[in-house]
Structures are given as structure tokens and as C-alpha cells.
Design an enzyme around this catalytic site. Sequence first.
Site, short mmCIF file in Angstrom:
data_model
loop_
_atom_site.label_atom_id
_atom_site.label_comp_id
_atom_site.label_asym_id
_atom_site.label_seq_id
_atom_site.Cartn_x
_atom_site.Cartn_y
_atom_site.Cartn_z
CD GLU A 260 1.96 -4.54 8.69
OE1 GLU A 260 3.11 -4.72 9.11
OE2 GLU A 260 2.06 -4.66 7.37
CD1 TRP B 251 0.99 -0.14 3.08
CD2 TRP B 251 -0.72 1.03 3.58
NE1 TRP B 251 1.26 0.07 4.18
CE2 TRP B 251 0.31 0.89 4.78
CE3 TRP B 251 -1.77 1.75 3.98
CZ2 TRP B 251 0.24 1.63 5.87
CZ3 TRP B 251 -2.05 2.35 5.01
CH2 TRP B 251 -0.98 2.45 6.10
CG ASP B 252 4.62 0.61 0.73
OD1 ASP B 252 5.76 1.07 1.79
OD2 ASP B 252 4.40 -0.38 0.80
CE LYS C 85 5.82 -3.41 11.11
NZ LYS C 85 5.58 -4.19 9.87
CD GLN C 86 2.75 -0.02 9.92
OE1 GLN C 86 3.36 0.94 9.36
NE2 GLN C 86 2.35 -0.89 9.27
#
Length: 796
Positions: free
Chosen positions: A493, A354-355, A614-615
Site C-alpha cells: 500500500e 480483502w480481510d 507498510k505491511q
Amino acid sequence: MSGWKLKYSGLNKEQEGLREALCTLGNGYFATRGAAEEAEADDVHYPGTYLAGSYNRLKSEVAGKTLENEDLVNWPNWLQLSFRLDGDKNWFRLEEKQVLDYRQELDFSEGILRREMHFKDKKHRETKITSTRLVSMANPHLACIKWEFTPVNWSGPVMMRSALDGSVKNEGVKRYKALSSKHLKIIEQGKTNDIIYLLVQTNQSRIYMAQAARCHVYSGNKKLRTNREILEEEGKISERFSFQASQGKTVTIEKIISVSSSKDRAINEPLNSSLETLRNELDFSALKARHSEAWSRLWKQFDITLKSPGNSQLLLRLHIFHLLQTSSMHTIGRDVGIPARGWHGEAYRGHIFWDELFIFPLLNYRLPDLTHSLLLYRYYRLGAAKKLAEKEGLKGAMFPWQSGSSGREESQVIHLNPKSGKWLPDHTYLQRHVNLAIAYNIWQYYEVTADRNFMKFYGAEMLLEIAHFFASITTWSEFRQRYEIRNVVGPDEFHTAYPGSDEPGINNNAYTNVMTSWLFSHAKKAFELIGTTRQEALKQKLKLDDREFSKWEEISRKLYVPFIKEGIIAQFEGYEQLPEFDWEAYREKYQSIQRLDRILNAEGDSVNCYKASKQADVLMLFYLFSAEELVQLFKDMGYQFNPERIPDNIEYYVSRTSDGSTLSRIVRSWVEARSDRECAWHCFREAIVSDFEDVQGGTTPEGIHMGSMAGTVDILQRCFTGLEVRDNVLRLNPYFPEEITSLGMEINYRGVWLSLEFSGNQCRIKSRDGAASPVKIKFRDQLFEIKGKMIKTISY
């Protein structure tokens, strides 16, 4: 370090992998890591070459399972160039010499990699070599190396060796060591006139690549005649040639190579094409001149000038440089996407995630034709996405979390935890939000370009099919009297299941649900843009009717969003019931806890059991939408959201995030920019050095982080300037950290090139080419039009 050159001094074995990744040269068609010409793959060096979008599948026996993985292929190593002197048994390797001086320099302005070496051998013979390398941005099929070879204190015969090595494997990521790695088979190798060549084919996907190489030796401007010997080994062809070296006199060796593949356009056969390209090519200087001119043109469009402390300007250009090497004008029209780790290494197997969400904004405003082409990568896999949905008993299009050649789901079924050495189930494929990122990218491209033809023939169809999919995964809750989305994984994630549950996925991820509501409204907007003829055609093709559109509107207004308490959005349903994590104790115990999931698993615990991310997840909402847009989104869903609670949400989740992804600091900097400029700058600095300093401790040598690199540039482009497009108006609302004293850039808005210069409390807007039609701009509260060649200066 200058603003245009990345420089290294001295050999550093531990840092070599990082240097090779950061000194990769590419042109959007192929890329080659910055390994030394004389090096072969070992524990220090990894000379990889990667062709954009070229994959191969192999089966492996791992942990009692047969796995089929698709990998970005490591193609033959064309770099090989070495020598030996009279009496030497072994070919030159710098590590085996006494190094007197070593410098390495990557020049972004011209796309040139240079190495300067001064060394002494066991017989006290001193030699200097200056290596200059490029991968042509003028002709995507060409690359070359020039060695300037100078005997300092000796004279005598020199034997050179130039080779093309097709015996390479995919061995660039240690975690994949147990997996099958031999992707190539040799079809043909040989010599014609002064050219050696190699033709290989992938053993499953049947992609051919041809490489041809020509070496010439010069003394001054005079070409030297050399005796040549061809040596053929299994999978490798090399040529050896000798010349007489004289003390203090420089001899120049030029190696020019051409690359062609069966994926190319307008060719009959790769080997003939490669040979023909090389026969028509001139010398190094002519090739370099055209290459430098091509880079100069690119920098006129993409450069952002920044005045701030430290090396921010240098790293900003490094990031733009690697974006353009991954995806350039040579990518346009090719069936490729943008991989998360660039074409710089084998991490994530070269897959597309998805970057693009973090990358496309740069391209939209500078090379929109490239965004158009990259979006078509998704459109060409729409059929595969529909099959994925159908396989799950769902409707519409379900794009995969990891995409490669065909659009099937390429996510791993199991993955290796390096902390424990165990193979574990991998449920991250449940990140359905990748579909929402694709939809968002389509709409953002349209907003910047107003490209109705794209929306008419491609964009609207993808948006409708993605909406169709999300309508089919929602379920009605009688208890809540709202719709839900269950069994997914959010951007975080870490949380892939509830504690103790055998069923993967979590329910009602807030980011996914809010974005789904946005999707339904914008799918309808896209449908209204394309005209009645196309509307009827799509209705028939996609089996849509007015009842379906009504259903989408109902779902969009009644999607459930969990809250922990008033104003604090819950990451997912049940998040508030998880216990807090002892961050301080684990930081003291492990120092780096970015991959907390691996640490806890190795301890027999699970990150699923804690409030630990995680993010950025919830914070992604504040990254993608302005406060005004978000308030309206929640209002449309039947919720009141007070924008004054955004800082509370940020504080809540920042303290519960390990920042295990390089994207996390991008989002943090963005969402802090309006309320805490000092923090925003600090996070920006952490993000901009993440690959340069390899902050994750060994991930960058496996491939740079493309989303993070582009994201740092976009913070300057859109976040600090307040640049956005809404309601056909280009809006600017600058709010710079104190560390930035000036910023300048060029953007292309709906076909009009605008120069934007921010300095002090002034903004200067100039129409570079002259606007064919007026461009509406809103600078904070001032609304005006740019017409023709016009300069507007605004104080604020």
C-alpha cells in the site's frame, strides 16, 4: 482478568473510546457500541448503532472537489436511559458526580456487558446502579438494558427518562469531519400503549429502520405503576416516569427494544414488525436466558482452549467474540459481507476489503454455511465487477478494492493526511490483488467443505471471470519474453507510483503475479469439477472457448517475477533501485512511524522513493502457501526457488517494513513459525494485544480490526498446528512455541466434527458425532482414516 471476562476499573476519559469499541455488543444483524446509557456523542463518548450492510451515500465539497462517499450508517441511539433526583436541573451524567467506585465487565461466555457505579452528588446523596446489557443472539431483532437502582443513604422521588434518538449523525471518525454526515430523516415517532417508537429512513439509499422500546419498573417481583409523560423533540422521542425510592431498597428498570429494517426478510413493514416483536416479548430474565443459551451453543463450536502465559486465552476469546458479533448465523442469507473494522465504528466507512482472506479460515472449519453466504455477497456483485472491468476496457470481473452496497468502487478519490491537514490523491484502489483474495477464499472454502454445488453454481463462475480479468490486464514483453502486469498496487500500500512519476501504480508486483499464476491453474481445476452440462453453460455465458483456456495456461507459465538477487524476490520491478530508508533516525524522531507515508508527505517527501513498506507484501506468499506449494508454483512459472532462502526473504523485508497495518504482525508470526518459534510467539503476542492496547494510538476506538482479530485465532488454529487440506487429505504438522503447553479445539471438516487436543507431545483426535464416511488424516508422515465414533491418540 479471567479467561472469559474483560474487566475495567475506574473512569478513564482518554480510554473511553477504546472501551466503547471493545465492549460493543452485536449479533451479526446489528451492533451497538459499549457507550454508557446516559451518554450522548461528545469528545469522550460515541454511542453508535450499526445495521449490517446498511449504507448511504452523500456528497461533500472538499478541497475544491465534489466527492460522493458511501458510509455505514449510524442509526438511532436506543441506549438512552438516565434519571434525575428531586432538586436536580440536569439529567444524570456519571462524569459530573463524585465517583466512589466504578467497574465495567464484558462477559464473552454470555455476551453480557455490565457496569457497576457507586457515586455521590453535590447533596451527598449516594446511589448505586448496576447496568446489565445484551444484544440478543437468540432473536437478532432484540436488545435490552436492566438497571438495578439503589439509594444508599437517601429516600425520595426519582424521575427516569428513556429515549430513542434519531438526531444522530456519522461523527465517529475525526478525519471525516469535513464530509457530509447527516444520513437519516425522521418518518414517524410516537407511542402506543406502553411502547415508544421511531421510524427513520436514510436520505439516499431509502433504507427504513424502526425501533420500539418498552420500559417497566419493578420493586422485587412487583411491577410498579408509574405516571408517564411523552416528550417529542425533533428526531427524538422520550418518555419520563417517576417512582418513589426508599433507602437501601433496589428498584429495577428494564428497557427492552426491538429493531427492524426494510432489509429484513419475511416482513411487511418495519414499524409493524418491530412493534409486534416487542409486544410478544417477555421480561429481561427470559430474554437473557435464551440469549445465553445461544452463546453457549456458539462457543461449543468456536472456543479454542489455550494454556500459555499471560492473557492470551482472554484475548483469544475476545477476538472470537467480536468475529461472531460481526458475522453469525443471523448473517446467513443476508446480503452482507464482513467489513474490515466490524460493525463497531465508522472507520473505513464500514467497507469490505480483502480481510476475508484472514477471516474465512475460522468460519470454514466451524460454520461453513456462513462462509457460503459471505461468498455470495461477492457473487451478487459479479455483474458490478464486470462493469468495472468493462469501464477500464478490460474483460472479466474486476472486484473493487473497497466494496459497500452495490459493488461499485468505494475507495476514496482523495484522502486527508492528519499529519499535514492536506487532502491528497488516493491510488490504493489499484490493489487488484483483492480479486485474487476472493479467488483464494473460494478455493479454500471448497477444499474444507467439498461443496460441489457451490462451486458448480457460484464459485467456478467467479473464478473464471476473475481469471478472464487477469488475462486481460497482462501484457507481453518482447524484451523479457514473458507476460507482465503493470500499473497496480500491492498489499504493501505505501508504493502507489514510481518516484517522480505522474502515472499511478507499480509494475510486476511479485505477490500479484505469482497469485495470478495460481489463479489460472485453479480456475481450470474448478471448471473440471462442475460437470459437462454446467461447463457448456458457462462457456456460452462467459464467451469462453478452448483457446482462452490455452491462453491462460500460457500466461500462467510465463508471468514475470522480479528478483533482487538469487533467491530474494523483489517486491516489484525496480524495487532494488530505490535507496534504503533511515529507519533509526525516524524512529528516534517520531517514535511511532507506522504511518510513514503520512510523515514523509508532511515533510514534503514521499515513501514511494524508498525501500519502505507498510505491511507484508512478498511475505504474503509464505503466509498463503507452504514451502512445497510455493516451490511448485515457481517451477510451473519456469523459475527455480530454493525453500532454504525463505528465511533470507523474511529477514530482508522485515527490516524494511513499518508494520503500519495490524495484519503485518499476523503474517510475520506465521512465516516465522517453522524457523524461529520465539519470534513467532513474540509477533503473535504483539498481534493479539493490538486492539486491546490500541497500539496504533487511536484507531481501535473507530472500530476494531476484524482481519487482525481473526488472524490471531487462525495462527493457533492452522499455523501452530500445521492444519491444512491438500489432495482431499486433512493434514496436521504441529510445531508449537514453548509458551504453549496445550491447545484444544473443535473443527468441522467436510461435515464431520473433529475434536483436536494437543498436549505435551501427544495429539488426541476424536470424531465427535461419528463420520458418515471415512475422513483421511495425515499427521506428519502417518496417514490414517477416522471412521464412525473413533478416538486416535498420536505421540510425536
